[in-house]
Scaffold this motif. Structure first.
Motif, short mmCIF file in Angstrom:
data_model
loop_
_atom_site.label_atom_id
_atom_site.label_comp_id
_atom_site.label_asym_id
_atom_site.label_seq_id
_atom_site.Cartn_x
_atom_site.Cartn_y
_atom_site.Cartn_z
N ALA A 140 0.66 -1.38 0.11
CA ALA A 140 -0.12 0.07 0.12
C ALA A 140 0.84 1.35 0.01
N ARG A 141 1.90 1.52 0.65
CA ARG A 141 2.86 2.37 0.83
C ARG A 141 3.41 2.46 -0.67
N ILE A 142 4.07 1.45 -0.99
CA ILE A 142 4.56 1.60 -2.54
C ILE A 142 3.68 2.19 -3.57
N ALA A 143 2.37 1.69 -3.43
CA ALA A 143 1.41 1.90 -4.32
C ALA A 143 1.08 3.40 -4.23
N MET A 144 0.93 3.84 -2.99
CA MET A 144 0.71 5.44 -2.77
C MET A 144 2.00 6.12 -3.23
N LEU A 145 3.11 5.87 -3.24
CA LEU A 145 4.26 6.66 -3.53
C LEU A 145 4.00 6.72 -5.07
N LEU A 146 4.04 5.40 -5.78
CA LEU A 146 3.84 5.46 -7.16
C LEU A 146 2.65 6.46 -7.79
N ARG A 147 1.62 6.38 -7.11
CA ARG A 147 0.40 7.30 -7.34
C ARG A 147 0.78 8.82 -7.27
N GLN A 148 1.55 8.97 -6.28
CA GLN A 148 2.13 10.55 -6.20
C GLN A 148 2.96 10.89 -7.23
N ASN A 193 -1.02 5.54 -12.60
CA ASN A 193 -2.45 5.22 -12.24
C ASN A 193 -2.81 3.93 -11.90
N LEU A 194 -2.50 3.77 -10.54
CA LEU A 194 -3.01 2.75 -9.93
C LEU A 194 -4.06 2.71 -9.06
N PRO A 195 -4.83 1.57 -8.88
CA PRO A 195 -5.97 1.53 -8.16
C PRO A 195 -5.61 1.99 -6.44
#
Length: 64
Positions: free
Chosen positions: A26-34, A38-40
């Motif tokens: 979840a942390r990695i996905a959040m950083l990638l979204r920032q 375009n991740l869910p």
């Protein structure tokens, strides 16, 4: 806060503001979204993160 894991962990910044930690995926996905990926919002497992990144890759979205 109520809901399933995907709903809860989709509020990563809010959880961190409350002093709670996020699962690594979840942390990695959040950083990638920032960074513009375009991740869910409901990613909280490594399997789901892998699926989402591969789906972007296959669609040609390689912006980050």
């Amino acid at each position: 806060m109520a809901g399933g894991p995907g709903e809860i962990f989709s509020q990563g910044e809010r959880l961190q503001a409350m002093g709670l930690d996020l699962p690594g995926a979840a942390r990695i996905a959040m950083l990638l979204r920032q960074k513009g990926a375009n991740l869910p919002e409901d990613i909280y497992t490594t399997e789901r993160l892998q699926e989402a990144i591969l789906a972007l890759w296959r669609k040609g979205e390689r912006s980050c």
